[in-house]
Design an enzyme around this catalytic site. Structure first.
Site, PDB file in Angstrom:
ATOM      1  N   LYS A  23       0.838  -1.203   0.000  1.00 39.77           N
ATOM      2  CA  LYS A  23       0.000   0.000   0.000  1.00 39.77           C
ATOM      3  C   LYS A  23       0.881   1.266   0.000  1.00 39.77           C
ATOM      4  O   LYS A  23       2.089   1.191   0.303  1.00 39.77           O
ATOM      5  CB  LYS A  23      -0.930  -0.058   1.218  1.00 39.77           C
ATOM      6  CG  LYS A  23      -1.902  -1.257   1.163  1.00 39.77           C
ATOM      7  CD  LYS A  23      -2.891  -1.225   2.329  1.00 39.77           C
ATOM      8  CE  LYS A  23      -3.865  -2.391   2.274  1.00 39.77           C
ATOM      9  NZ  LYS A  23      -4.872  -2.361   3.358  1.00 39.77           N
ATOM     10  N   TYR A  61     -12.245  -2.119  -3.419  1.00 39.26           N
ATOM     11  CA  TYR A  61     -12.687  -2.426  -2.055  1.00 39.26           C
ATOM     12  C   TYR A  61     -14.217  -2.335  -1.927  1.00 39.26           C
ATOM     13  O   TYR A  61     -14.722  -2.038  -0.841  1.00 39.26           O
ATOM     14  CB  TYR A  61     -12.019  -1.485  -1.056  1.00 39.26           C
ATOM     15  CG  TYR A  61     -10.639  -1.941  -0.614  1.00 39.26           C
ATOM     16  CD1 TYR A  61     -10.474  -3.113   0.122  1.00 39.26           C
ATOM     17  CD2 TYR A  61      -9.502  -1.204  -0.895  1.00 39.26           C
ATOM     18  CE1 TYR A  61      -9.211  -3.537   0.546  1.00 39.26           C
ATOM     19  CE2 TYR A  61      -8.227  -1.615  -0.477  1.00 39.26           C
ATOM     20  CZ  TYR A  61      -8.106  -2.782   0.246  1.00 39.26           C
ATOM     21  OH  TYR A  61      -6.866  -3.201   0.668  1.00 39.26           O
ATOM     22  N   ASN A 127      -1.998   0.123   6.901  1.00 37.52           N
ATOM     23  CA  ASN A 127      -1.458  -1.146   7.423  1.00 37.52           C
ATOM     24  C   ASN A 127      -0.558  -1.877   6.433  1.00 37.52           C
ATOM     25  O   ASN A 127      -0.429  -3.091   6.454  1.00 37.52           O
ATOM     26  CB  ASN A 127      -2.598  -2.042   7.929  1.00 37.52           C
ATOM     27  CG  ASN A 127      -3.587  -2.384   6.830  1.00 37.52           C
ATOM     28  OD1 ASN A 127      -3.449  -1.910   5.698  1.00 37.52           O
ATOM     29  ND2 ASN A 127      -4.577  -3.191   7.156  1.00 37.52           N
ATOM     30  N   HIS A 130      -1.876  -5.625   1.552  1.00 38.09           N
ATOM     31  CA  HIS A 130      -3.177  -6.270   1.357  1.00 38.09           C
ATOM     32  C   HIS A 130      -2.968  -7.712   0.924  1.00 38.09           C
ATOM     33  O   HIS A 130      -1.980  -8.029   0.263  1.00 38.09           O
ATOM     34  CB  HIS A 130      -3.966  -5.539   0.256  1.00 38.09           C
ATOM     35  CG  HIS A 130      -5.072  -6.373  -0.334  1.00 38.09           C
ATOM     36  ND1 HIS A 130      -6.309  -6.489   0.250  1.00 38.09           N
ATOM     37  CD2 HIS A 130      -5.106  -7.170  -1.440  1.00 38.09           C
ATOM     38  CE1 HIS A 130      -7.068  -7.301  -0.474  1.00 38.09           C
ATOM     39  NE2 HIS A 130      -6.365  -7.721  -1.509  1.00 38.09           N
ATOM     40  N   GLU A 141      -9.440 -10.175  -7.864  1.00 40.49           N
ATOM     41  CA  GLU A 141      -8.457  -9.108  -7.643  1.00 40.49           C
ATOM     42  C   GLU A 141      -7.297  -9.192  -8.633  1.00 40.49           C
ATOM     43  O   GLU A 141      -6.780  -8.169  -9.083  1.00 40.49           O
ATOM     44  CB  GLU A 141      -7.956  -9.181  -6.198  1.00 40.49           C
ATOM     45  CG  GLU A 141      -9.053  -8.824  -5.200  1.00 40.49           C
ATOM     46  CD  GLU A 141      -8.642  -9.010  -3.748  1.00 40.49           C
ATOM     47  OE1 GLU A 141      -7.502  -9.451  -3.481  1.00 40.49           O
ATOM     48  OE2 GLU A 141      -9.471  -8.706  -2.870  1.00 40.49           O
TER      49      GLU A 141
HETATM   50  P1  ATP Z   1      -6.996  -6.048   3.185  1.00 45.83           P
HETATM   51  O1  ATP Z   1      -8.326  -6.357   2.506  1.00 45.83           O
HETATM   52  O2  ATP Z   1      -6.476  -4.685   2.832  1.00 45.83           O
HETATM   53  O3  ATP Z   1      -6.000  -7.141   2.949  1.00 45.83           O
HETATM   54  P2  ATP Z   1      -8.022  -7.077   5.667  1.00 45.83           P
HETATM   55  O4  ATP Z   1      -8.665  -8.122   4.809  1.00 45.83           O
HETATM   56  O5  ATP Z   1      -7.112  -7.525   6.748  1.00 45.83           O
HETATM   57  O6  ATP Z   1      -7.233  -6.028   4.766  1.00 45.83           O
HETATM   58  P3  ATP Z   1     -10.521  -5.688   5.695  1.00 45.83           P
HETATM   59  O7  ATP Z   1     -11.549  -5.872   6.758  1.00 45.83           O
HETATM   60  O8  ATP Z   1     -10.752  -6.301   4.352  1.00 45.83           O
HETATM   61  O9  ATP Z   1      -9.122  -6.135   6.311  1.00 45.83           O
HETATM   62  O10 ATP Z   1     -10.290  -4.107   5.535  1.00 45.83           O
HETATM   63  C1  ATP Z   1      -9.752  -3.560   4.352  1.00 45.83           C
HETATM   64  C2  ATP Z   1      -8.828  -2.421   4.739  1.00 45.83           C
HETATM   65  O11 ATP Z   1      -9.601  -1.352   5.274  1.00 45.83           O
HETATM   66  C3  ATP Z   1      -7.821  -2.749   5.844  1.00 45.83           C
HETATM   67  O12 ATP Z   1      -6.678  -3.372   5.380  1.00 45.83           O
HETATM   68  C4  ATP Z   1      -7.524  -1.355   6.384  1.00 45.83           C
HETATM   69  O13 ATP Z   1      -6.619  -0.670   5.505  1.00 45.83           O
HETATM   70  C5  ATP Z   1      -8.877  -0.695   6.311  1.00 45.83           C
HETATM   71  N1  ATP Z   1      -9.629  -0.878   7.585  1.00 45.83           N
HETATM   72  C6  ATP Z   1     -10.218  -1.998   8.021  1.00 45.83           C
HETATM   73  N2  ATP Z   1     -10.804  -1.816   9.226  1.00 45.83           N
HETATM   74  C7  ATP Z   1     -10.576  -0.520   9.543  1.00 45.83           C
HETATM   75  C8  ATP Z   1     -10.942   0.307  10.655  1.00 45.83           C
HETATM   76  N3  ATP Z   1     -11.646  -0.159  11.661  1.00 45.83           N
HETATM   77  N4  ATP Z   1     -10.526   1.581  10.643  1.00 45.83           N
HETATM   78  C9  ATP Z   1      -9.809   2.103   9.612  1.00 45.83           C
HETATM   79  N5  ATP Z   1      -9.442   1.377   8.535  1.00 45.83           N
HETATM   80  C10 ATP Z   1      -9.820   0.085   8.497  1.00 45.83           C
HETATM   81 MG    MG Z   2      -9.851  -7.688   3.070  1.00 48.54          MG
END
Ligand code: ATP
Ligand code: MG
Length: 213
Positions: A23, A61, A127, A130, A141
């Site tokens: 990211k 997303y 974070n 992804h 994706e």
């Molecule tokens: P990713 O899909 O990016 O691999 P993930 O599957 O671990 O991450 P998801 O629940 O799909 O988590 O969330 C997608 C992204 O949205 C997260 O990676 C983070 O960048 C953001 N995100 C998720 N939860 C929160 C939150 N509570 N507050 C802020 N940002 C969040």
């Molecule tokens: Mg995810």
């Protein structure tokens, strides 16, 4: 054998793929993260650097549309370039998810301090990386990020070994033996030429008859 039941492990015939993204917050550390990826047994199948528009980020997303964090996620993912990979290895989806760790870097630091998000993540949104979470999302994706590529299944395991030992190894062995005898200055080009000249599958074309005058 467990409780009298015979457990038959299903051989993986094809290498599994997943989509990984570095990211915007971690792009400056992309080389380090790529090293971790390679050390963990993944093959980099495809790679590109892109800068998503806000529309593209929200399409990518879309499953999170309507959630409280959606606007900041879209703004963040379109705030700078990202590096995207399709990665291959057995159980790629599960292994990559394990390697990146929990979504929130703070939790990641507590429960899995050596995971990528613990090492490179900053906060709940930023974070670092992804990973696709299911086979279906990995397919979607990869297609999203590499739309021009045709996705062929990649053989793995015994299937691949049998294929190579039947079709490639015998001729490669001959070529490598000749290569060692000749010790050319540019061995790769030499071997490529040798293979072209010694391809056992080359059709046997008779010389055209010289037209009678
Ligand atoms: P990713 O899909 O990016 O691999 P993930 O599957 O671990 O991450 P998801 O629940 O799909 O988590 O969330 C997608 C992204 O949205 C997260 O990676 C983070 O960048 C953001 N995100 C998720 N939860 C929160 C939150 N509570 N507050 C802020 N940002 C969040
Ligand atoms: Mg995810």
């Amino acid at each position: 054998m467990e409780d009298g039941k015979v457990i038959v492990e299903k051989p993986q015939i094809f290498v599994e793929r997943t989509l990984a993204i570095i990211k915007p917050d971690a792009v400056s550390r992309a080389n380090e993260i790529e090293e971790i990826i390679l050390r963990s047994g993944f093959t980099l199948l495809q790679k590109r650097r892109v800068h998503l528009t806000p529309e593209q980020a929200s399409d990518f997303y879309a499953e999170h549309y309507g959630k409280m964090f959606f606007p900041s996620l879209v703004a963040f993912m379109s705030s700078g370039p990202i590096v995207v990979y399709s990665l291959g290895r057995e159980h790629a989806i599960q292994h990559w998810r394990k390697l990146i760790g929990p979504t929130k870097p703070k939790t990641a630091k507590d429960v899995q301090p050596d995971c990528i998000r613990a090492l490179y993540g900053t906060d709940d949104t930023r974070n670092a990386v992804h990973g696709s979470d299911t086979f279906t999302s990995a397919e979607r994706e990869i297609r999203f990020m590499f739309p021009e590529a045709t996705i062929e299944p990649i053989p793995a395991g015994q299937f691949a070994k049998d294929y190579l030992s039947r079709n490639v190894n015998p001729v490669l062995l001959k070529g490598l033996t000749e290569l060692c005898k000749n010790k050319p200055e540019d061995p790769i080009t030499w071997l490529a030429d040798w293979l072209l000249g010694n391809n056992p599958n080359k059709p046997n074309v008779d010389e055209p008859l010289t037209p009678k005058v």
